[in-house]
Design a protein around this motif. Structure first.
Motif, mmCIF file in Angstrom:
data_model
loop_
_atom_site.group_PDB
_atom_site.id
_atom_site.type_symbol
_atom_site.label_atom_id
_atom_site.label_comp_id
_atom_site.label_asym_id
_atom_site.label_seq_id
_atom_site.Cartn_x
_atom_site.Cartn_y
_atom_site.Cartn_z
ATOM 1 N N GLN A 1 0.777 -1.322 0.028
ATOM 2 C CA GLN A 1 0.068 -0.034 0.046
ATOM 3 C C GLN A 1 0.983 1.490 -0.093
ATOM 4 O O GLN A 1 0.378 2.155 -0.496
ATOM 5 N N TYR A 2 1.799 1.340 0.529
ATOM 6 C CA TYR A 2 2.819 2.430 0.874
ATOM 7 C C TYR A 2 4.265 2.270 0.029
ATOM 8 O O TYR A 2 4.737 3.495 -0.197
ATOM 9 N N GLY A 3 4.731 1.181 -0.125
ATOM 10 C CA GLY A 3 6.209 1.272 -0.411
ATOM 11 C C GLY A 3 7.075 0.976 0.729
ATOM 12 O O GLY A 3 6.676 0.098 1.631
ATOM 13 N N ARG B 1 -0.593 4.269 -4.878
ATOM 14 C CA ARG B 1 0.239 3.946 -3.716
ATOM 15 C C ARG B 1 -0.721 5.135 -2.833
ATOM 16 O O ARG B 1 -1.273 5.735 -3.072
ATOM 17 N N VAL C 1 5.043 1.937 -6.386
ATOM 18 C CA VAL C 1 5.945 1.359 -5.485
ATOM 19 C C VAL C 1 6.855 0.116 -6.430
ATOM 20 O O VAL C 1 6.794 0.373 -7.329
#
Length: 431
Positions: free
Chosen positions: A52-54, A394, A426
């Motif tokens: 979801q964020y990296g 993301r 990502v």
């Protein structure tokens, strides 16, 4: 983007999950079955979180340090693969056939099922990195298949929900609050395919008795059109929400089990692996694709063999969904196995997207990786980083993280390879 919601995945990961897993790590032997199951769950939780964020705090997660450094997604995946491999090895070498018993709310402690779950997760993660690290992906995928992935719906993972505390099925809760509508993208595929899962996944609109979707990115004005108001579009299926006895309100099915990972997904992964030239156990891409469809239909209660076969052999295409935006058919992707690889990959990804419903986190990750299924563009975008015609890549980091772990976050952002916004890809999203 609602900043107040962006911290929720971190709360799930670092507050609700990691302390419990860390307690197991701290109080069991690394070779034990308990340690192995905790490793599997750590891999499941963190692959979703980092996707979801990296870059996210990983290696020091669970420590009591005041500042937790961020780690690259590549390094996180590397460690998660090692944890899954170790977990399966330890479970296979151990003598226990049941661990945690009834306190395991997914499999009731069944070690054999946990082994197949871990290998299927490993295969999923291998496919996720297949475009950015193809050699590592092949290695991990083939090891997962050799170790044994899910093959039957009896191995499908779902978690028991409870009415105790805050453990209810959240999707059911939101659906009962009229905070949910079938998307026009979903409507175009399911209605066009005459998919027998349509009346299982969703319900006909209360006001009209018709299945109807809503376009993503609808403006406040569009959402308030008479045909888009609550009860004019399709809510979730009866598993999650039902009408009360006098048909005046929705009643959430808060105890409904929550889907975690379906056996059908394994077959779609195997099908794509064959197209990649990987050793996936001897089946063909077509046989795995069709078996994935069969298992998904059966998972949702469609067991008639003639119905299943008719769907698999159908030449149906998506259709105009009949929404208020007058959308045309979203794509021309058929169900029946095509004779060219490009379309076959589109079919595998599309049917997998349907099969992982209602797991939106996994569906979003695979849409980013494959570009399928073809989706309608947003009707309107309120985010300058994501103009109409583009899709979110993301989640940005929340202000909570900036205020509680700011120095580490500043360093972590350097690992992104781009600005901290919803348009930056990502690590594995290269296509």
């Amino acid at each position: 983007m609602n900043d107040g919601w962006l911290s929720r995945p971190a709360i799930i990961t670092y507050v609700l999950t990691m302390p419990q897993l860390q307690a197991i790590f701290d109080n069991t032997e690394p070779s034990s079955g308990e340690y192995a199951l905790a490793n599997i769950m750590k891999a499941y939780v963190f692959h979703r979180y980092t996707d979801q964020y990296g870059p996210v705090p990983y290696f020091k997660a669970g420590s009591t340090d005041s500042s937790i450094p961020y780690d690259s997604q590549e390094a996180i995946y590397d460690d998660l693969f090692k944890r899954l491999d170790s977990a399966v090895t330890n479970l296979k070498n151990g003598t226990a056939t049941n661990i945690f018993g009834s306190q395991d709310l997914i499999y009731g402690g069944d070690v054999a099922k946990w082994i197949r779950f871990a290998n299927t997760l490993r295969l999923r993660m291998a496919m996720r990195i297949s475009k950015v690290a193809p050699d590592r992906a092949k290695q991990e995928a083939e090891a997962a298949v050799a170790g044994g992935v899910m093959v039957a719906n009896s191995e499908t993972a779902s978690i028991e929900r409870s009415l105790n505390g805050d453990d209810a099925n959240g999707l059911a809760f939101n659906a009962a609050n009229n905070e949910f509508s079938m998307s026009s993208t979903m409507a175009s595929y399911l209605k066009g395919y005459q998919d027998p899962r349509l009346p299982v996944f969703f319900q006909a609109a209360v006001a009209t008795g018709e299945f109807k979707g809503l376009r993503n990115g609808s403006s406040p004005t569009a959402i308030n059109l008479p045909g888009n108001r609550p009860n004019q579009t399709s809510n979730l299926g009866l598993k999650w929400v039902q009408r009360n006895t006098d048909n005046t309100a929705w009643v959430a099915q808060l105890g409904a089990r929550q889907e975690v990972m379906a056996a059908a997904e394994a077959y779609f992964l195997l099908a794509e692996g064959v197209l990649n030239g990987w050793n996936m156990g001897g089946g063909t891409a077509q046989s795995y694709y069709e078996k994935g469809i069969e298992l998904s239909l059966q998972q949702w209660g469609i067991n008639d063999a003639s119905t299943i076969n008719a769907y698999i052999q159908s030449d149906a295409r998506p259709m105009a969904p009949g929404d208020e935006a007058n959308s045309q058919a979203v794509s021309e992707i058929p169900v029946r196995w095509a004779n060219n690889e490009a379309m076959q990959r589109a079919q595998i990804a599309t049917q997998k997207w349907l099969a992982v419903f209602p797991d939106g986190i996994e569906a979003w990750a695979e849409f980013r990786r494959t570009g399928y299924p073809t989706m309608y563009p947003l009707l309107q975008s309120d985010n300058a980083d994501l103009p109409v015609g583009t899709f979110i890549k993301r989640l940005p980091y929340s202000s909570v993280e900036a205020s509680t772990n700011g120095a580490a976050l500043a360093e972590g952002k350097k690992l992104l390879g781009g600005p901290d916004n919803a348009a930056t890809r990502v690590w594995w999203d290269v296509d």
